[in-house]
Scaffold this motif. Structure first.
Motif, PDB file in Angstrom:
ATOM      1  N   ALA A 109      27.983  26.796 -18.137  1.00  0.00           N
ATOM      2  CA  ALA A 109      27.411  27.992 -17.517  1.00  0.00           C
ATOM      3  C   ALA A 109      25.911  27.830 -17.284  1.00  0.00           C
ATOM      4  O   ALA A 109      25.393  28.156 -16.200  1.00  0.00           O
ATOM      5  CB  ALA A 109      27.688  29.211 -18.403  1.00  0.00           C
ATOM      6  N   LEU A 110      25.197  27.313 -18.273  1.00  0.00           N
ATOM      7  CA  LEU A 110      23.747  27.170 -18.152  1.00  0.00           C
ATOM      8  C   LEU A 110      23.372  26.079 -17.145  1.00  0.00           C
ATOM      9  O   LEU A 110      22.396  26.222 -16.394  1.00  0.00           O
ATOM     10  CB  LEU A 110      23.135  26.857 -19.517  1.00  0.00           C
ATOM     11  CG  LEU A 110      23.198  28.002 -20.542  1.00  0.00           C
ATOM     12  CD1 LEU A 110      22.746  27.509 -21.911  1.00  0.00           C
ATOM     13  CD2 LEU A 110      22.336  29.168 -20.088  1.00  0.00           C
ATOM     14  N   ALA A 111      24.151  24.988 -17.133  1.00  0.00           N
ATOM     15  CA  ALA A 111      23.852  23.898 -16.196  1.00  0.00           C
ATOM     16  C   ALA A 111      24.057  24.337 -14.753  1.00  0.00           C
ATOM     17  O   ALA A 111      23.244  24.023 -13.869  1.00  0.00           O
ATOM     18  CB  ALA A 111      24.725  22.683 -16.516  1.00  0.00           C
ATOM     19  N   ILE A 112      25.134  25.078 -14.504  1.00  0.00           N
ATOM     20  CA  ILE A 112      25.420  25.520 -13.134  1.00  0.00           C
ATOM     21  C   ILE A 112      24.496  26.667 -12.723  1.00  0.00           C
ATOM     22  O   ILE A 112      23.989  26.705 -11.598  1.00  0.00           O
ATOM     23  CB  ILE A 112      26.903  25.945 -13.022  1.00  0.00           C
ATOM     24  CG1 ILE A 112      27.811  24.718 -13.204  1.00  0.00           C
ATOM     25  CG2 ILE A 112      27.178  26.607 -11.676  1.00  0.00           C
ATOM     26  CD1 ILE A 112      29.282  25.046 -13.249  1.00  0.00           C
ATOM     27  N   TRP A 113      24.250  27.592 -13.649  1.00  0.00           N
ATOM     28  CA  TRP A 113      23.478  28.792 -13.330  1.00  0.00           C
ATOM     29  C   TRP A 113      21.974  28.499 -13.231  1.00  0.00           C
ATOM     30  O   TRP A 113      21.328  28.806 -12.226  1.00  0.00           O
ATOM     31  CB  TRP A 113      23.763  29.871 -14.384  1.00  0.00           C
ATOM     32  CG  TRP A 113      22.998  31.142 -14.193  1.00  0.00           C
ATOM     33  CD1 TRP A 113      22.657  31.741 -13.000  1.00  0.00           C
ATOM     34  CD2 TRP A 113      22.478  31.974 -15.228  1.00  0.00           C
ATOM     35  NE1 TRP A 113      21.960  32.897 -13.237  1.00  0.00           N
ATOM     36  CE2 TRP A 113      21.829  33.070 -14.590  1.00  0.00           C
ATOM     37  CE3 TRP A 113      22.501  31.919 -16.616  1.00  0.00           C
ATOM     38  CZ2 TRP A 113      21.207  34.089 -15.316  1.00  0.00           C
ATOM     39  CZ3 TRP A 113      21.892  32.940 -17.336  1.00  0.00           C
ATOM     40  CH2 TRP A 113      21.256  34.016 -16.687  1.00  0.00           C
ATOM     41  N   LEU A 114      21.434  27.868 -14.261  1.00  0.00           N
ATOM     42  CA  LEU A 114      19.993  27.648 -14.313  1.00  0.00           C
ATOM     43  C   LEU A 114      19.568  26.243 -13.891  1.00  0.00           C
ATOM     44  O   LEU A 114      18.397  26.030 -13.551  1.00  0.00           O
ATOM     45  CB  LEU A 114      19.474  27.925 -15.732  1.00  0.00           C
ATOM     46  CG  LEU A 114      19.666  29.350 -16.253  1.00  0.00           C
ATOM     47  CD1 LEU A 114      19.195  29.450 -17.703  1.00  0.00           C
ATOM     48  CD2 LEU A 114      18.900  30.347 -15.386  1.00  0.00           C
ATOM     49  N   ARG A 115      20.501  25.271 -13.986  1.00  0.00           N
ATOM     50  CA  ARG A 115      20.211  23.870 -13.673  1.00  0.00           C
ATOM     51  C   ARG A 115      18.961  23.402 -14.416  1.00  0.00           C
ATOM     52  O   ARG A 115      18.063  22.759 -13.845  1.00  0.00           O
ATOM     53  CB  ARG A 115      20.063  23.674 -12.159  1.00  0.00           C
ATOM     54  CG  ARG A 115      21.273  24.123 -11.368  1.00  0.00           C
ATOM     55  CD  ARG A 115      21.192  23.705  -9.926  1.00  0.00           C
ATOM     56  NE  ARG A 115      21.402  22.275  -9.759  1.00  0.00           N
ATOM     57  CZ  ARG A 115      22.602  21.680  -9.775  1.00  0.00           C
ATOM     58  NH1 ARG A 115      23.701  22.391  -9.958  1.00  0.00           N
ATOM     59  NH2 ARG A 115      22.707  20.378  -9.619  1.00  0.00           N
ATOM     60  N   SER A 116      18.906  23.742 -15.686  1.00  0.00           N
ATOM     61  CA  SER A 116      17.751  23.440 -16.520  1.00  0.00           C
ATOM     62  C   SER A 116      18.185  22.682 -17.755  1.00  0.00           C
ATOM     63  O   SER A 116      19.080  23.126 -18.492  1.00  0.00           O
ATOM     64  CB  SER A 116      17.046  24.741 -16.920  1.00  0.00           C
ATOM     65  OG  SER A 116      16.162  24.534 -17.993  1.00  0.00           O
ATOM     66  N   LEU A 117      17.541  21.540 -18.014  1.00  0.00           N
ATOM     67  CA  LEU A 117      17.860  20.756 -19.199  1.00  0.00           C
ATOM     68  C   LEU A 117      17.452  21.495 -20.466  1.00  0.00           C
ATOM     69  O   LEU A 117      18.138  21.415 -21.492  1.00  0.00           O
ATOM     70  CB  LEU A 117      17.158  19.397 -19.134  1.00  0.00           C
ATOM     71  CG  LEU A 117      17.496  18.511 -17.937  1.00  0.00           C
ATOM     72  CD1 LEU A 117      16.773  17.178 -18.052  1.00  0.00           C
ATOM     73  CD2 LEU A 117      19.007  18.286 -17.823  1.00  0.00           C
ATOM     74  N   VAL A 118      16.344  22.217 -20.414  1.00  0.00           N
ATOM     75  CA  VAL A 118      15.894  22.991 -21.574  1.00  0.00           C
ATOM     76  C   VAL A 118      16.909  24.074 -21.911  1.00  0.00           C
ATOM     77  O   VAL A 118      17.237  24.295 -23.087  1.00  0.00           O
ATOM     78  CB  VAL A 118      14.499  23.606 -21.304  1.00  0.00           C
ATOM     79  CG1 VAL A 118      14.131  24.611 -22.386  1.00  0.00           C
ATOM     80  CG2 VAL A 118      13.449  22.512 -21.233  1.00  0.00           C
ATOM     81  N   ALA A 119      17.444  24.748 -20.894  1.00  0.00           N
ATOM     82  CA  ALA A 119      18.444  25.795 -21.132  1.00  0.00           C
ATOM     83  C   ALA A 119      19.710  25.212 -21.761  1.00  0.00           C
ATOM     84  O   ALA A 119      20.295  25.806 -22.673  1.00  0.00           O
ATOM     85  CB  ALA A 119      18.776  26.489 -19.815  1.00  0.00           C
ATOM     86  N   VAL A 120      20.131  24.037 -21.273  1.00  0.00           N
ATOM     87  CA  VAL A 120      21.323  23.396 -21.846  1.00  0.00           C
ATOM     88  C   VAL A 120      21.074  23.039 -23.312  1.00  0.00           C
ATOM     89  O   VAL A 120      21.947  23.234 -24.173  1.00  0.00           O
ATOM     90  CB  VAL A 120      21.696  22.134 -21.037  1.00  0.00           C
ATOM     91  CG1 VAL A 120      22.820  21.367 -21.729  1.00  0.00           C
ATOM     92  CG2 VAL A 120      22.127  22.519 -19.631  1.00  0.00           C
ATOM     93  N   ALA A 121      19.876  22.535 -23.620  1.00  0.00           N
ATOM     94  CA  ALA A 121      19.542  22.182 -25.006  1.00  0.00           C
ATOM     95  C   ALA A 121      19.555  23.416 -25.904  1.00  0.00           C
ATOM     96  O   ALA A 121      20.076  23.385 -27.022  1.00  0.00           O
ATOM     97  CB  ALA A 121      18.183  21.493 -25.057  1.00  0.00           C
ATOM     98  N   ILE A 122      18.994  24.523 -25.418  1.00  0.00           N
ATOM     99  CA  ILE A 122      19.004  25.773 -26.200  1.00  0.00           C
ATOM    100  C   ILE A 122      20.440  26.237 -26.430  1.00  0.00           C
ATOM    101  O   ILE A 122      20.804  26.674 -27.530  1.00  0.00           O
ATOM    102  CB  ILE A 122      18.181  26.857 -25.480  1.00  0.00           C
ATOM    103  CG1 ILE A 122      16.698  26.474 -25.477  1.00  0.00           C
ATOM    104  CG2 ILE A 122      18.374  28.218 -26.144  1.00  0.00           C
ATOM    105  CD1 ILE A 122      15.830  27.382 -24.634  1.00  0.00           C
ATOM    106  N   GLY A 123      21.262  26.149 -25.390  1.00  0.00           N
ATOM    107  CA  GLY A 123      22.665  26.530 -25.544  1.00  0.00           C
ATOM    108  C   GLY A 123      23.394  25.675 -26.561  1.00  0.00           C
ATOM    109  O   GLY A 123      24.217  26.170 -27.339  1.00  0.00           O
ATOM    110  N   GLN A 124      23.091  24.370 -26.595  1.00  0.00           N
ATOM    111  CA  GLN A 124      23.717  23.474 -27.578  1.00  0.00           C
ATOM    112  C   GLN A 124      23.321  23.861 -28.994  1.00  0.00           C
ATOM    113  O   GLN A 124      24.163  23.864 -29.908  1.00  0.00           O
ATOM    114  CB  GLN A 124      23.327  22.023 -27.274  1.00  0.00           C
ATOM    115  CG  GLN A 124      23.884  20.989 -28.233  1.00  0.00           C
ATOM    116  CD  GLN A 124      25.386  20.762 -28.072  1.00  0.00           C
ATOM    117  OE1 GLN A 124      26.050  21.452 -27.296  1.00  0.00           O
ATOM    118  NE2 GLN A 124      25.933  19.810 -28.817  1.00  0.00           N
TER     119      GLN A 124
END
Length: 456
Positions: free
Chosen positions: A358-373
């Motif tokens: 969801a974060l990768a598709i929506w925000l396309r942000s590596l930082v957001a993906v890391a926070i989600g993990q």
């Protein structure tokens, strides 16, 4: 064995920072893509290797050598039956270079799984010197081959993959000469019977270990499929920077499980409480590792500066991985709660994949993906803590205290990063902020550690 593990850790740490300096960002991305999915190759023996280890553990090699040849026969036919059709499908359906990487992964899987069974045979027979050599050699040989090639030109991802497969093929040849499976007397059991027995013994183990590995790498799987290869290269390096603490976690787990298994049941809750605070203390003291890493990447790997924010966030999740792998897995196995642990692992995998996607598709942000993990790992840790509360003896006050120290350490970490540009000053600010909190929370563990150091 300790020496072999230390050498392997050293070689792998060198590879984390050497390979991205030698190759282009895109070649590094495709190389890391190969490594990511090759990391699941051990699942393809379906627990056969783990079952063989359980069957052979503690016996002299001569006592089970006659079973190694039928084990090899079963495993090779099993791998060919699975991977030849899979290779054809990958070659036809995937575009280049993904089809080449996919076929290379399947070739590597056959070599890895055969070598694993031979290594487990030596490990079961307690012949640790060849096991240690086999542990350290792949990374060391790959490092040497890559460096020699670099003397004549810049390696690409194809050369890196070939060197890696060659390094493991060399290990396979070495293990074969040490075990010599064809020298044993003919086995009374058929290859099929032996294979079925080993798979039935080993599939729960490979499922648990595979689930843990999948949750740890779910964010990278999503980034590799949802974002460009350049972004995956950056995020993959950010994850690789955590190799040192994660390798330490794996080493501690092997020691801790054996230790806690020998403790009387009534004393295990006390061990769990001390270990929880020890892990928190060690993680908190470890966080300034990133301050040094930040300077190193900016000076020696300037093409990967974009990876630093994600790396800094992912380091916060090491405490949850440590708690899950060292404490939760140990207590789940000791108290027969493997099924419960597997169910929670499956749930954590779904959450981790869903959040990352969801974060990768929506925000396309590596930082957001890391926070989600980090969020997914924290939820998994909390679920395991609640599930094991009757065996660990932990109260809600203990969890609140640990969570508060985590939050304060993370906040101090951010303040130090934002408040100073110098490594020494950042470290000083961080330790000044967390010192009082750690002493108040972990004083018994600090006293125990101090006594141990004094005696040493």
């Amino acid at each position: 064995m300790s020496g072999g593990t230390a050498l392997a850790a050293l070689f792998n740490t060198l590879l984390v920072f050497l390979i991205p300096r030698l190759v282009t960002v895109h070649d590094f991305g495709y190389w890391r893509l190969f490594l990511l999915y090759a990391g699941y190759a051990g699942l393809l023996h379906m627990g056969f290797a783990d079952g063989a280890l359980l069957r052979w553990a503690g016996k002299p090699l001569e006592q089970f050598r006659h079973e190694v040849a039928p084990a090899m026969k079963f495993l090779i036919w099993q791998q060919l039956a699975l991977l030849v059709p899979a290779s054809v499908i990958v070659a036809l359906l995937l575009p280049s270079p993904l089809n080449v990487i996919g076929i290379a992964i399947f070739v590597f899987a056959v070599i890895l799984n055969v070598a694993t069974v031979l290594q487990y045979g030596l490990q079961g027979a307690r012949l640790f010197k060849p096991v240690a050599i086999a542990t350290a050699t792949p990374a060391g040989a790959f490092l040497a081959l890559t460096f020699l090639w670099h003397l004549r030109g810049t390696p690409g991802y194809r050369e890196l993959i070939v060197f890696y497969v060659i390094a493991w093929a060399g290990v396979l040849v070495y293990l074969w000469t040490r075990v010599r499976p064809l020298r044993g007397a003919p086995s009374s059991d058929s290859a099929w019977s032996l294979g079925k027995t080993c798979i039935l013994l080993g599939w729960p183990i490979v499922l648990a270990n595979g689930g843990l590995s999948l949750v740890q790498s779910a964010d990278r799987v999503v980034v590799s499929s949802a974002l460009p290869i350049y972004d995956f290269a950056q995020y993959s390096l950010a994850s690789s920077m955590m190799f040192v603490p994660v390798a330490a976690i794996a080493a501690v787990y092997r020691v801790f499980f054996s230790h806690v298994a020998a403790v009387e049941p009534e004393g295990r809750a006390r061990v769990y409480a001390h270990a929880s605070r020890f892990l928190l203390l060690a993680w908190s003291l470890l966080l300034p590792y990133f301050f040094v890493l930040d300077v190193f990447v900016r000076h020696f790997l300037p093409n990967y500066v974009e990876a630093l924010p994600a790396a800094g966030i992912l380091l916060l999740g090491v405490i949850f991985l440590a708690g899950i792998q060292i404490l939760h897995m140990s207590f789940a196995y000791l108290y027969g709660k493997q099924r419960q642990f597997l169910l929670l692992t499956a749930g954590a995998l779904l959450v981790s994949l869903g959040v990352a996607l969801a974060l990768a598709i929506w925000l396309r942000s590596l930082v957001a993906v890391a926070i989600g993990q980090i969020g997914a790992l924290a939820l998994w840790w909390l679920a395991n803590e609640w599930s094991l509360r009757k065996t660990t003896g932990q109260r809600w006050q203990d969890r609140v205290r640990l969570t508060s120290v985590f939050a304060w350490s993370a906040l101090s970490y951010v303040v130090a990063m934002k408040g100073a540009g110098n490594v020494g000053l950042r470290t000083l600010i961080y330790y000044a902020l967390v010192a009082g909190c750690l002493v108040f929370t972990c004083y018994p563990e600090i006293r125990i550690a101090w006594k141990g150091l004094s005696r040493a």
